[in-house]
Scaffold this motif. Structure first.
Motif, PDB file in Angstrom:
ATOM      1  N   ILE A  15       0.842  -1.209   0.000  1.00 18.68           N
ATOM      2  CA  ILE A  15       0.000   0.000   0.000  1.00 18.68           C
ATOM      3  C   ILE A  15       0.874   1.255   0.000  1.00 18.68           C
ATOM      4  CG2 ILE A  15      -1.660   1.345   1.336  1.00 18.68           C
ATOM      5  CD1 ILE A  15      -2.809  -1.336   2.335  1.00 18.68           C
ATOM      6  N   ALA A  16       1.902   1.238   0.835  1.00 18.43           N
ATOM      7  CA  ALA A  16       2.801   2.398   0.922  1.00 18.43           C
ATOM      8  C   ALA A  16       3.471   2.665  -0.421  1.00 18.43           C
ATOM      9  CB  ALA A  16       3.855   2.169   1.999  1.00 18.43           C
ATOM     10  N   TYR A  17       3.956   1.604  -1.077  1.00 18.98           N
ATOM     11  CA  TYR A  17       4.612   1.780  -2.384  1.00 18.98           C
ATOM     12  C   TYR A  17       3.610   2.250  -3.443  1.00 18.98           C
ATOM     13  CZ  TYR A  17       8.861  -0.453  -0.627  1.00 18.98           C
ATOM     14  OH  TYR A  17      10.004  -0.748   0.065  1.00 18.98           O
ATOM     15  N   SER A  18       2.375   1.800  -3.342  1.00 20.12           N
ATOM     16  CA  SER A  18       1.339   2.236  -4.290  1.00 20.12           C
ATOM     17  C   SER A  18       1.081   3.741  -4.136  1.00 20.12           C
ATOM     18  CB  SER A  18       0.044   1.465  -4.064  1.00 20.12           C
ATOM     19  OG  SER A  18       0.240   0.090  -4.291  1.00 20.12           O
ATOM     20  N   ILE A  19       1.053   4.208  -2.899  1.00 23.35           N
ATOM     21  CA  ILE A  19       0.871   5.645  -2.644  1.00 23.35           C
ATOM     22  C   ILE A  19       2.030   6.443  -3.233  1.00 23.35           C
ATOM     23  CG2 ILE A  19       0.808   7.420  -0.838  1.00 23.35           C
ATOM     24  CD1 ILE A  19      -0.741   5.405   0.897  1.00 23.35           C
ATOM     25  N   LEU A  20       3.251   5.927  -3.076  1.00 21.72           N
ATOM     26  CA  LEU A  20       4.428   6.618  -3.618  1.00 21.72           C
ATOM     27  C   LEU A  20       4.373   6.688  -5.140  1.00 21.72           C
ATOM     28  CD1 LEU A  20       7.350   5.247  -1.388  1.00 21.72           C
ATOM     29  CD2 LEU A  20       6.043   7.357  -1.117  1.00 21.72           C
ATOM     30  N   ILE A  21       3.968   5.598  -5.766  1.00 18.79           N
ATOM     31  CA  ILE A  21       3.871   5.583  -7.240  1.00 18.79           C
ATOM     32  C   ILE A  21       2.827   6.583  -7.715  1.00 18.79           C
ATOM     33  CG2 ILE A  21       3.184   4.186  -9.230  1.00 18.79           C
ATOM     34  CD1 ILE A  21       4.399   1.753  -7.704  1.00 18.79           C
ATOM     35  N   LEU A  98      11.109  16.605  -4.565  1.00 15.92           N
ATOM     36  CA  LEU A  98      10.096  15.551  -4.659  1.00 15.92           C
ATOM     37  C   LEU A  98      10.551  14.288  -3.935  1.00 15.92           C
ATOM     38  CD1 LEU A  98       7.469  14.376  -5.715  1.00 15.92           C
ATOM     39  CD2 LEU A  98       8.617  13.887  -7.898  1.00 15.92           C
ATOM     40  N   ILE A  99      11.826  13.964  -4.061  1.00 10.60           N
ATOM     41  CA  ILE A  99      12.360  12.774  -3.376  1.00 10.60           C
ATOM     42  C   ILE A  99      12.219  12.929  -1.863  1.00 10.60           C
ATOM     43  CG2 ILE A  99      14.481  11.483  -2.874  1.00 10.60           C
ATOM     44  CD1 ILE A  99      15.312  12.061  -5.803  1.00 10.60           C
ATOM     45  N   GLN A 135       0.041  21.164  -1.420  1.00  9.76           N
ATOM     46  CA  GLN A 135       1.396  20.671  -1.216  1.00  9.76           C
ATOM     47  C   GLN A 135       2.307  20.961  -2.406  1.00  9.76           C
ATOM     48  OE1 GLN A 135       1.020  20.349   1.849  1.00  9.76           O
ATOM     49  NE2 GLN A 135       1.463  18.228   2.356  1.00  9.76           N
ATOM     50  N   VAL A 136       1.723  21.346  -3.530  1.00 14.50           N
ATOM     51  CA  VAL A 136       2.515  21.565  -4.745  1.00 14.50           C
ATOM     52  C   VAL A 136       3.556  22.662  -4.532  1.00 14.50           C
ATOM     53  CG1 VAL A 136       2.416  22.273  -7.171  1.00 14.50           C
ATOM     54  CG2 VAL A 136       0.667  20.757  -6.244  1.00 14.50           C
ATOM     55  N   GLU A 137       3.173  23.691  -3.793  1.00  7.02           N
ATOM     56  CA  GLU A 137       4.097  24.810  -3.556  1.00  7.02           C
ATOM     57  C   GLU A 137       5.380  24.336  -2.878  1.00  7.02           C
ATOM     58  OE1 GLU A 137       3.957  28.601  -0.629  1.00  7.02           O
ATOM     59  OE2 GLU A 137       2.451  28.621  -2.237  1.00  7.02           O
ATOM     60  N   THR A 138       5.258  23.396  -1.954  1.00  4.33           N
ATOM     61  CA  THR A 138       6.420  22.927  -1.209  1.00  4.33           C
ATOM     62  C   THR A 138       7.397  22.152  -2.088  1.00  4.33           C
ATOM     63  OG1 THR A 138       5.084  22.839   0.797  1.00  4.33           O
ATOM     64  CG2 THR A 138       7.137  21.604   0.817  1.00  4.33           C
ATOM     65  N   ILE A 139       6.911  21.557  -3.163  1.00  7.15           N
ATOM     66  CA  ILE A 139       7.800  20.851  -4.097  1.00  7.15           C
ATOM     67  C   ILE A 139       8.217  21.771  -5.235  1.00  7.15           C
ATOM     68  CG2 ILE A 139       7.940  18.984  -5.806  1.00  7.15           C
ATOM     69  CD1 ILE A 139       5.692  18.577  -2.814  1.00  7.15           C
TER      70      ILE A 139
END
Length: 637
Positions: A15-21, A98-99, A135-139
């Motif tokens: 689930i965690a990896y799916s969220i990251l993808i 982003l990383i 959250q886009v601003e932070t990246i």
């Protein structure tokens, strides 16, 4: 098989990896070519000498100095490492951002999974943090370095959970303290770190209110207060300060309520986001309305917090992690009363609250099986909005054009878009935008300073002087305006006011080398050689390889009657740059004073060969040198 059963059978790791993808797909446009933003990225990164010249010396400077009213040494070192690898490649910086965000997302998933053990809640809250449009601003904005601090904050929470589960083993607590400190050294907003510790303890422990709990929370509060005191002292060196806006306490409280309402509405329906949010016009009627609505929502949230432990966690998380940004609005500490980046951690609380609201409403409708589909659809819609918003941060033109579209009365956006066009040498376009900013706010000092810069570039020095002086009158603490005015005085050869502004600039930053050298030149012209030497000695502490600085120190020393010191400075200047005829001529004069005639003749001859007008009288004044001078046929041109 319904989604609930499917989730229960799916491993947390998958689930965690799916969220990251999914997060990578949402922010995929980050990988396309983009630029730094002309709003902090310049002075904080690619114009910051400590960042662009990575060395042990620059690291020492970073660790021992303040940048722009803030002390974020680990963030500067991070940027310095990236710059040494990628240079001025903004895309690489954004990919690195982003990383970091992906790492934060992964750790957050582990934290929430440990605290709640409820997969739908954990997935939805993590997704909200990972892909929400705010959250886009932070990246997208590289200078938002709070994301790096959050990495260490989340690691601190992770090991705090280990500490609670290991029967309070002290080694885990020491790691928590270490990560708290590292977070603070990345960004001062990390002083909010104890809020998470408090809420995790409150939720995780069966009996939280023990003697150990109160001692620990007191300890973390004291550390936060120490870090807060340090932040206040650092801020006094050039960061934001309290501004007397003339507003009543009622208006300030009303604005605080509106700020909370706007953060909440944007978290739920992020449709009119902007890079900056100018302070709204206030009157008694809308102020009363803001207060009534905000207090009603807070009252309802407080009531729900007593009824539901999970809701309480989310509600207190929002209030706690928004507290600094609410204070910013109350005291007018920033140009904008709110900013998307300030919600970076608080958004987790909104995710938890939304999940509980969805759960409550669907339970009332006897449709609880729809909870996961509703949460996923909502997250998917947010992902689409974020995907579109990433492109807004592609460059300054996109960013500020969108800000104007979102709010046509945004003077900050017009000013910043003008700055972008001025950097593109489109002065007429920049001029129109600056004028628009001043129409919206005649006392906007940045627009006055920038329009003065346009006049300066057009060589209209009187108009430039008027606007820049106006900027200084409005904000006497704005250092850049003094620098701009000093440039005008230098061009128009007005030495007295130039010296006055140089004194002010150096007062802001005593180690400002550029302006110390400029002041030293004026002192030299005024024959105040000792004062010139004082400035040059300070400059040479950090710019010891500056050949001109060494030359001027040598020339000043000679005229101050210190030929031996002059020779030492001039030796260094010539070693650094042997193409300057006047360097050899002045050293020759110093050699004459020291009666080192052979060395003097050598330098005189070198200076003459390079085109310097060597005068007979300066050579004939030295008795033992005159015959050699004639022999070498040194005559004036």
């Amino acid at each position: 098989m319904d989604l609930n059963n499917l989730l229960e059978k799916t491993s947390s790791t998958k689930i965690a990896y799916s969220i990251l993808i999914f997060t990578i797909l949402v922010f995929a446009l980050v990988f396309s070519s983009s630029s730094f933003l002309t709003y902090d990225d310049n002075w904080y990164i690619y114009e910051n000498q400590n960042v662009i010249q990575l060395s042990w010396k620059s690291i020492k400077n970073i660790l021992t100095s303040v940048q722009g009213g803030q002390y974020s040494p680990l963030s500067e070192i991070y940027h310095s490492i990236l710059y040494s690898i990628f240079g001025k490649n903004a895309t690489a910086f954004k990919i690195a951002a982003l990383i970091i965000h992906l790492a934060n997302t992964f750790i957050l998933f582990q934290i929430l999974n440990n605290v709640f053990k409820k997969k739908s809640l954990v997935i939805f809250s993590t997704l909200i943090f990972a892909i929400h449009p705010m959250q886009v601003e932070t990246i997208g904005w590289i200078s938002v370095i709070f994301r790096n601090a959050v990495l260490f904050m989340f690691l601190g929470y992770f090991f705090y959970l280990r500490y609670l589960e290991s029967n309070f083993k002290i080694k885990n607590l020491l790691l928590v303290l270490l990560f708290f400190t590292l977070a603070f050294l990345n960004k001062e907003q990390a002083i909010l770190f104890p809020i998470g510790l408090f809420l995790i303890s409150l939720t995780k422990l069966e009996k939280p209110f023990t003697k150990r709990f109160f001692i620990e929370m007191s300890f973390w509060s004291i550390i936060a207060l120490i870090f807060g005191f340090i932040t206040i002292q650092i801020t006094k060196t050039g960061g934001p300060s309290l501004i007397d806006t003339g507003d009543s306490t009622f208006n300030k409280f009303a604005l605080l309520c509106k700020t909370l309402l706007d953060y909440s509405s944007h978290a739920i329906l992020p449709l009119r986001l902007s890079f900056s949010y100018p302070y709204p016009e206030q009157n008694t009627s809308n102020g009363v309305l803001w207060i009534i609505i905000a207090l009603t929502i807070i009252g309802a949230g407080t009531y729900a917090s007593f009824k539901n432990k999970i809701f309480r966690f989310g509600f207190l998380w929002v209030i706690g992690f928004l507290s600094l940004s609410l204070l910013f609005a109350f005291f007018h500490l920033r140009d904008s009363y709110m900013a998307d980046r300030y919600i970076y951690v608080a958004i987790i609380g909104y995710g938890i609250i939304l999940h509980q609201i969805f759960d409550f409403l669907l339970s009332k409708l006897n449709q609880k099986s729809l909870l996961i589909p509703v949460a996923l659809v909502f997250s998917f819609i947010l992902g689409i909005l974020s995907f579109k918003r990433v492109n807004v941060f592609k460059d300054s033109k996109n960013l500020w054009s969108q800000a104007i579209k979102a709010n046509p009365k945004n003077q900050f956006a017009y000013n910043s878009l003008g700055y972008y066009f001025r950097n593109q040498n489109q002065l007429d376009t920049a001029f129109v935008l600056y004028k628009k900013a001043l129409e919206l706010d005649p006392n906007y000092y940045l627009a006055h300073s920038n329009i003065g810069k346009v006049y300066f570039n057009k060589k209209k020095y009187d108009s430039a002087l008027f606007h820049i002086s106006k900027a200084i009158k409005i904000n006497p603490a704005y250092e850049r305006a003094y620098e701009n005015r000093a440039a005008i005085y230098s061009k128009t050869k007005q030495t007295k006011p130039l010296l006055k502004d140089l004194n002010t600039i150096i007062g802001f930053k005593p180690q400002n080398i550029k302006y110390r050298i400029a002041r030293a030149k004026i002192f030299f012209q005024q024959k105040k050689y000792d004062k010139a030497l004082n400035d040059l000695k300070t400059a040479l502490q950090t710019e010891h390889n500056n050949h001109y600085c060494n030359y001027l120190a040598g020339h000043s020393s000679l005229l101050a009657g210190k030929p031996k010191k002059a020779i030492a400075y001039l030796n260094k200047a010539i070693k650094l740059n042997n193409k300057k005829s006047d360097y050899f001529y002045i050293r020759a004069s110093a050699f004459v004073k020291e009666k080192k005639y052979d060395a003097a003749l050598k330098d005189f001859k070198r200076a003459k060969k390079m085109g310097y007008k060597v005068k007979d009288i300066q050579i004939l004044a030295t008795k033992m040198l005159s015959d050699k001078a004639k022999k070498l046929n040194i005559t004036s041109k």
